[in-house]
Design a protein around this motif. Structure first.
Motif, PDB file in Angstrom:
ATOM      1  N   ARG A 103       0.836  -1.203   0.018  1.00 53.27           N
ATOM      2  CA  ARG A 103      -0.199  -0.161  -0.029  1.00 53.27           C
ATOM      3  C   ARG A 103       0.719   1.014  -0.011  1.00 53.27           C
ATOM      4  N   SER A 104       1.929   1.265   0.769  1.00 59.31           N
ATOM      5  CA  SER A 104       2.851   2.281   1.071  1.00 59.31           C
ATOM      6  C   SER A 104       3.489   2.881  -0.492  1.00 59.31           C
ATOM      7  N   ALA A 105       3.484   1.719  -1.461  1.00 58.37           N
ATOM      8  CA  ALA A 105       3.994   2.203  -2.863  1.00 58.37           C
ATOM      9  C   ALA A 105       2.988   3.020  -3.553  1.00 58.37           C
ATOM     10  N   HIS A 106       1.754   2.916  -3.201  1.00 58.55           N
ATOM     11  CA  HIS A 106       1.065   3.822  -4.451  1.00 58.55           C
ATOM     12  C   HIS A 106      -0.006   4.594  -3.406  1.00 58.55           C
ATOM     13  N   GLU A 107       0.054   4.465  -2.082  1.00 58.29           N
ATOM     14  CA  GLU A 107      -0.519   5.355  -1.207  1.00 58.29           C
ATOM     15  C   GLU A 107       0.279   5.781  -0.022  1.00 58.29           C
ATOM     16  N   PRO A 108       1.178   6.578  -0.416  1.00 59.49           N
ATOM     17  CA  PRO A 108       2.190   7.039   0.787  1.00 59.49           C
ATOM     18  C   PRO A 108       1.305   7.718   1.996  1.00 59.49           C
ATOM     19  N   ALA A 109       2.013   7.801   3.244  1.00 60.30           N
ATOM     20  CA  ALA A 109       1.439   8.593   4.295  1.00 60.30           C
ATOM     21  C   ALA A 109       1.563   9.891   3.884  1.00 60.30           C
TER      22      ALA A 109
END
Length: 95
Positions: free
Chosen positions: A61-67
């Motif tokens: 998820r962090s690849a396409h939805e970064p914090a």
């Protein structure tokens, strides 16, 4: 990619990998060359813990939805230093 099991009229079984959108109802038997039909089998469930899956999902998820950060960290508040009581840590260099 899911694994699908096929069985031909001669009784041969074999597994094949197909995407869920492109899986055929029949395939050529790898053993005898006959026509094999897809067999309904139990799903191959993983024995991995839910914590491992959460880590994999978070990484993906962090690849396409970064914090997203909504404010800058405050400068006035210093983080408390962690003090260790382990005597082996006394030999480590200090920053």
């Amino acid at each position: 990619m899911p694994t699908y099991t096929f069985r031909c009229s001669e009784g041969c079984y074999f597994d094949a990998l197909f995407s869920m959108a492109e899986v055929p109802a029949t395939a050529e038997c790898r053993n005898c060359g006959g026509l094999a039909k897809r067999v309904i089998t139990a799903p191959h469930l993983s024995a991995t813990s839910s914590a491992a899956f959460q880590l994999l999902d978070h990484t993906a998820r962090s690849a396409h939805e970064p914090a997203v950060v909504d404010r800058l960290p405050s400068r006035g508040v210093a983080r408390p230093q962690r003090v260790t009581q382990n005597p082996l840590h006394a030999k480590l260099p200090r920053a």
